[in-house]
Design a protein around this motif. Structure first.
Motif, PDB file in Angstrom:
ATOM      1  N   GLU A  85      14.361 -20.886  62.998  1.00 31.31           N
ATOM      2  CA  GLU A  85      13.233 -20.665  63.443  1.00 31.31           C
ATOM      3  C   GLU A  85      12.366 -20.477  62.108  1.00 31.31           C
ATOM      4  OE1 GLU A  85      12.258 -21.012  66.420  1.00 31.31           O
ATOM      5  OE2 GLU A  85      13.418 -21.196  67.394  1.00 31.31           O
ATOM      6  N   ASP A  86      12.743 -19.928  61.316  1.00 27.59           N
ATOM      7  CA  ASP A  86      12.669 -19.597  59.422  1.00 27.59           C
ATOM      8  C   ASP A  86      12.716 -21.521  59.212  1.00 27.59           C
ATOM      9  OD1 ASP A  86      11.150 -18.665  57.743  1.00 27.59           O
ATOM     10  OD2 ASP A  86      12.187 -18.295  56.594  1.00 27.59           O
ATOM     11  N   VAL A  87      13.347 -21.601  59.793  1.00 27.50           N
ATOM     12  CA  VAL A  87      13.791 -23.427  58.830  1.00 27.50           C
ATOM     13  C   VAL A  87      12.448 -23.684  59.062  1.00 27.50           C
ATOM     14  CG1 VAL A  87      15.201 -24.970  58.587  1.00 27.50           C
ATOM     15  CG2 VAL A  87      15.866 -23.109  58.450  1.00 27.50           C
ATOM     16  N   LEU A  88      12.180 -23.928  60.489  1.00 26.90           N
ATOM     17  CA  LEU A  88      11.278 -24.635  60.766  1.00 26.90           C
ATOM     18  C   LEU A  88       9.508 -24.583  60.631  1.00 26.90           C
ATOM     19  CD1 LEU A  88      11.976 -24.707  64.853  1.00 26.90           C
ATOM     20  CD2 LEU A  88      12.308 -26.516  62.617  1.00 26.90           C
ATOM     21  N   ARG A  89       9.408 -23.194  60.682  1.00 29.53           N
ATOM     22  CA  ARG A  89       8.211 -22.416  60.154  1.00 29.53           C
ATOM     23  C   ARG A  89       8.069 -22.965  58.263  1.00 29.53           C
ATOM     24  NH1 ARG A  89       5.940 -18.191  56.671  1.00 29.53           N
ATOM     25  NH2 ARG A  89       8.714 -17.906  56.136  1.00 29.53           N
ATOM     26  N   LEU A  90       8.853 -23.006  57.949  1.00 30.01           N
ATOM     27  CA  LEU A  90       9.066 -23.408  56.674  1.00 30.01           C
ATOM     28  C   LEU A  90       8.863 -25.012  56.272  1.00 30.01           C
ATOM     29  CD1 LEU A  90      12.129 -21.316  54.764  1.00 30.01           C
ATOM     30  CD2 LEU A  90      10.564 -21.044  54.541  1.00 30.01           C
ATOM     31  N   ALA A  91       9.608 -25.630  57.276  1.00 27.36           N
ATOM     32  CA  ALA A  91       8.858 -27.138  57.016  1.00 27.36           C
ATOM     33  C   ALA A  91       8.338 -26.970  57.442  1.00 27.36           C
ATOM     34  CB  ALA A  91      10.542 -27.508  58.372  1.00 27.36           C
ATOM     35  N   ASP A  92       6.999 -26.424  58.878  1.00 29.46           N
ATOM     36  CA  ASP A  92       5.830 -27.473  59.045  1.00 29.46           C
ATOM     37  C   ASP A  92       4.663 -26.337  57.583  1.00 29.46           C
ATOM     38  OD1 ASP A  92       5.637 -27.849  61.172  1.00 29.46           O
ATOM     39  OD2 ASP A  92       5.364 -26.178  62.653  1.00 29.46           O
ATOM     40  N   ILE A  93       5.061 -25.626  57.260  1.00 35.18           N
ATOM     41  CA  ILE A  93       4.223 -24.723  55.981  1.00 35.18           C
ATOM     42  C   ILE A  93       4.544 -25.945  54.725  1.00 35.18           C
ATOM     43  CG2 ILE A  93       3.551 -23.208  53.959  1.00 35.18           C
ATOM     44  CD1 ILE A  93       4.651 -21.508  56.486  1.00 35.18           C
ATOM     45  N   PHE A  94       5.569 -26.811  54.279  1.00 33.70           N
ATOM     46  CA  PHE A  94       5.442 -27.309  53.320  1.00 33.70           C
ATOM     47  C   PHE A  94       4.626 -28.649  54.047  1.00 33.70           C
ATOM     48  CE2 PHE A  94       9.070 -25.091  52.117  1.00 33.70           C
ATOM     49  CZ  PHE A  94       9.131 -24.911  50.559  1.00 33.70           C
ATOM     50  N   ARG A  95       5.327 -29.268  55.256  1.00 40.05           N
ATOM     51  CA  ARG A  95       4.573 -30.786  54.990  1.00 40.05           C
ATOM     52  C   ARG A  95       2.654 -30.292  55.918  1.00 40.05           C
ATOM     53  NH1 ARG A  95       6.187 -31.240  60.980  1.00 40.05           N
ATOM     54  NH2 ARG A  95       5.592 -33.607  60.794  1.00 40.05           N
ATOM     55  N   SER A  96       2.730 -29.555  56.145  1.00 40.46           N
ATOM     56  CA  SER A  96       1.497 -29.210  56.078  1.00 40.46           C
ATOM     57  C   SER A  96       0.118 -29.249  54.621  1.00 40.46           C
ATOM     58  CB  SER A  96       1.039 -28.452  56.835  1.00 40.46           C
ATOM     59  OG  SER A  96       1.443 -26.665  56.145  1.00 40.46           O
ATOM     60  N   SER A  97       0.994 -28.463  53.606  1.00 42.04           N
ATOM     61  CA  SER A  97       0.682 -28.454  52.645  1.00 42.04           C
ATOM     62  C   SER A  97       0.751 -29.377  51.499  1.00 42.04           C
ATOM     63  CB  SER A  97       1.433 -27.446  51.534  1.00 42.04           C
ATOM     64  OG  SER A  97       0.866 -26.453  51.938  1.00 42.04           O
ATOM     65  N   GLY A  98       1.526 -31.213  51.735  1.00 43.04           N
ATOM     66  CA  GLY A  98       1.578 -32.149  51.355  1.00 43.04           C
ATOM     67  C   GLY A  98       2.599 -32.780  51.008  1.00 43.04           C
ATOM     68  N   PHE A  99       3.351 -31.594  51.306  1.00 42.55           N
ATOM     69  CA  PHE A  99       4.873 -32.070  50.875  1.00 42.55           C
ATOM     70  C   PHE A  99       5.682 -32.836  51.523  1.00 42.55           C
ATOM     71  CE2 PHE A  99       3.649 -27.358  49.122  1.00 42.55           C
ATOM     72  CZ  PHE A  99       3.548 -27.543  47.164  1.00 42.55           C
ATOM     73  N   LEU A 100       6.889 -33.303  50.056  1.00 46.84           N
ATOM     74  CA  LEU A 100       8.206 -33.933  51.422  1.00 46.84           C
ATOM     75  C   LEU A 100       9.185 -32.984  51.707  1.00 46.84           C
ATOM     76  CD1 LEU A 100       8.736 -36.856  52.188  1.00 46.84           C
ATOM     77  CD2 LEU A 100       9.300 -37.461  50.101  1.00 46.84           C
ATOM     78  N   VAL A 101       9.526 -33.131  52.961  1.00 47.55           N
ATOM     79  CA  VAL A 101      10.710 -32.239  53.581  1.00 47.55           C
ATOM     80  C   VAL A 101      11.125 -33.894  53.671  1.00 47.55           C
ATOM     81  CG1 VAL A 101      11.919 -30.464  55.242  1.00 47.55           C
ATOM     82  CG2 VAL A 101       9.243 -30.680  53.858  1.00 47.55           C
ATOM     83  N   GLY A 102      12.349 -33.523  52.281  1.00 51.07           N
ATOM     84  CA  GLY A 102      13.586 -34.031  52.661  1.00 51.07           C
ATOM     85  C   GLY A 102      14.480 -34.051  53.636  1.00 51.07           C
TER      86      GLY A 102
END
Length: 493
Positions: free
Chosen positions: A92-109
């Motif tokens: 679940e934390d993987v998804l939380r981290l991905a959301d935070i990164f994407r919402s801040s303009g980062f590319l999650v590869g």
């Protein structure tokens, strides 16, 4: 609060140093990101002035050059491993981290499942990632890892792992927790990059221990206190001392693993760019300390907090006494006692004079305020209200919250929710204060004082409820409890 750390200097110098490391490897760097990226509250406590999201803000200054890979160990998914601070599982934390990164303009590869061997729970998580449109790659166990270098750096080793196609010069590899396979993922990616003729390098970003502070500096010792459950320690980096003649501090696990890591890089790159684990790091945090004594004092206090947290856990669970014993030794090493904070003696004295649980808090100006158990409020709620009154200049004897706001909540608790305790907990108290603030300027003023309590230290004469402790932490208030329960019995909530 007395500041000991220049956050702006840190963000600027750290970003610049990472850019230099990218250039060193010809424009492509895999950066293993250790520790907490968004909410590094340990760092903010021992380095007053360090913002919990400083590392994230530093990365944001490089956002156009950054790509994120999140790793998770398939065995951790299978075992439902959870983050103790957030109470959620690693997947679940993987998804939380991905959301935070994407919402801040980062590319999650991509998300990389490491140590994958067909675990059913990992397969289910893969399907979930695919359904969400998140690229998922598999990395497999390698027989003889980490010592069989020839097998690891071959088509039967790293070569079997699925490669993540990346497009940015800085690839940050992070994870929900330790043991997730960040280092192995970085080296596997390096293997595939060099097979494709792409020049790329590896570096590590760990905040603690601070390599250019002394081994016995309280900030570094506080990190030992924070990781006492891992049975690890800070040590002098012998490889750095031998190669460069300079004394630096590193973590024993990193020092022990370095010969293998160096051999792997030599096999992949032809030669190792690093002569020590300290060389691999890019951490600039030590250069941003602007008041060493303020950081020393903050670190000493953090060690005491860790002691009380461990002692309270032993009382709750019956496990972990060896950690408490280690923390006692660490406290002795830095010359602190359980009475490091004046809040402890104030809380215990208040309990002695009132005959009921009590609390105390050290305010930003150094003064101490107390709170007692009353008919309407518990000790935690009373302390919070008194602290708010003190920092906003409201008379301590003034009843800020109206009975009209308190009574319905107490009645609901006892008559409908099955509680035998009519006293308001801190969260309920804040709700009552918020309701009162709609018609009271004083209540509105007191409520507005909440940010002023951030960073304050509170101490309670008994172990408070987990929900009360969680609220205090959410408000940024540090909490310690005397390791005893309010009442005798076997079951405590």
């Amino acid at each position: 609060m007395r500041q000991g750390f220049d956050n702006d200097t840190y963000i600027a110098s750290q970003a610049e140093h990472i850019k230099e490391r990218i250039a060193q490897f010809g424009g492509k760097l895999y950066l293993e990101f250790g520790g907490k990226l968004f909410d590094d509250f340990h760092a903010s406590r021992v380095l007053p002035g360090f913002e919990p999201d400083s590392k994230f803000r530093m990365l944001k200054s490089l956002a156009d050059d950054v790509e994120i890979i999140i790793t998770i160990n398939a065995n951790h998914i299978e075992k439902n491993k959870a983050r103790g601070d957030l109470g959620i599982t690693y997947d679940e934390d993987v998804l939380r981290l991905a959301d935070i990164f994407r919402s801040s303009g980062f590319l999650v590869g991509a998300v990389v499942l490491t140590q994958y061997s067909g675990q059913p729970a990992a397969d289910q998580f893969r399907r979930r990632l695919n359904m969400l449109g998140i690229t998922c790659k598999l990395h497999y166990p390698i027989e003889g890892y980490p010592h069989d270098i020839d097998l690891i750096v071959s088509e039967e080793g790293y070569g079997k792992n699925e490669f993540v196609e990346t497009t940015r010069p800085l690839v940050v590899v992070t994870a929900p927790g330790p043991g997730s396979g960040k280092l192995a993922t970085c080296l596997s990616q390096l293997y595939h990059e060099h097979k494709r003729g792409v020049a790329a390098g590896y570096a590590k970003f760990e905040t603690f221990p601070v390599w250019n502070l002394s081994l016995n500096h309280p900030v570094n010792i506080a990190y030992e206190a924070a990781t006492v459950d891992l049975d690890d320690a800070n040590i002098i980096d012998p490889f750095h001392l031998e190669a460069h003649g300079v004394t630096t501090v590193n973590y024993n696990r990193d020092v022990e693993a370095f010969p293998v890591v160096k051999a792997l890089m030599e096999k992949i790159l032809g030669e190792s760019p690093y002569q020590s684990p300290t060389d691999m790091g890019v951490n600039m945090v030590g250069y941003a300390i602007c008041d060493d004594e303020a950081c020393r004092e903050a670190a000493r206090m953090e060690i005491v907090r860790r002691y009380f947290a461990a002692a309270s856990d032993v009382k709750r669970t019956g496990c972990g006494q060896e950690q408490v014993d280690k923390l006692k030794a660490i406290m002795q090493k830095v010359g602190v006692t359980k009475d490091q904070s004046p809040a402890r003696s104030a809380a215990l004295l208040k309990e002695q004079t009132t005959g009921a649980p009590a609390g105390a808090m050290v305010l930003p100006d150094g003064s101490v305020v107390t709170g007692k158990t009353s008919t309407r409020l518990g000790a935690a709620s009373s302390l919070m209200m008194n602290a708010l009154k003190a920092v906003t200049g409201v008379d301590m004897e003034l009843e800020v919250i109206s009975n009209d706001a308190i009574e319905p909540i107490s009645r609901l608790k006892t008559s409908q929710l099955g509680s035998a305790n009519p006293r308001l907990h801190p969260e309920e108290t804040l709700i009552a204060l918020s309701i009162t603030s709609a018609s009271s300027e004083i209540a509105e003023r007191v409520l507005a004082g909440l940010p002023k309590l951030r960073g304050c230290d509170a101490f309670f004469s008994v172990i408070i409820s987990s929900s009360d402790e969680a609220l205090f932490k959410k408000l940024g208030i540090n909490v310690c409890c005397e390791p005893k329960f309010e009442r005798s019995g076997y079951y405590h909530r």
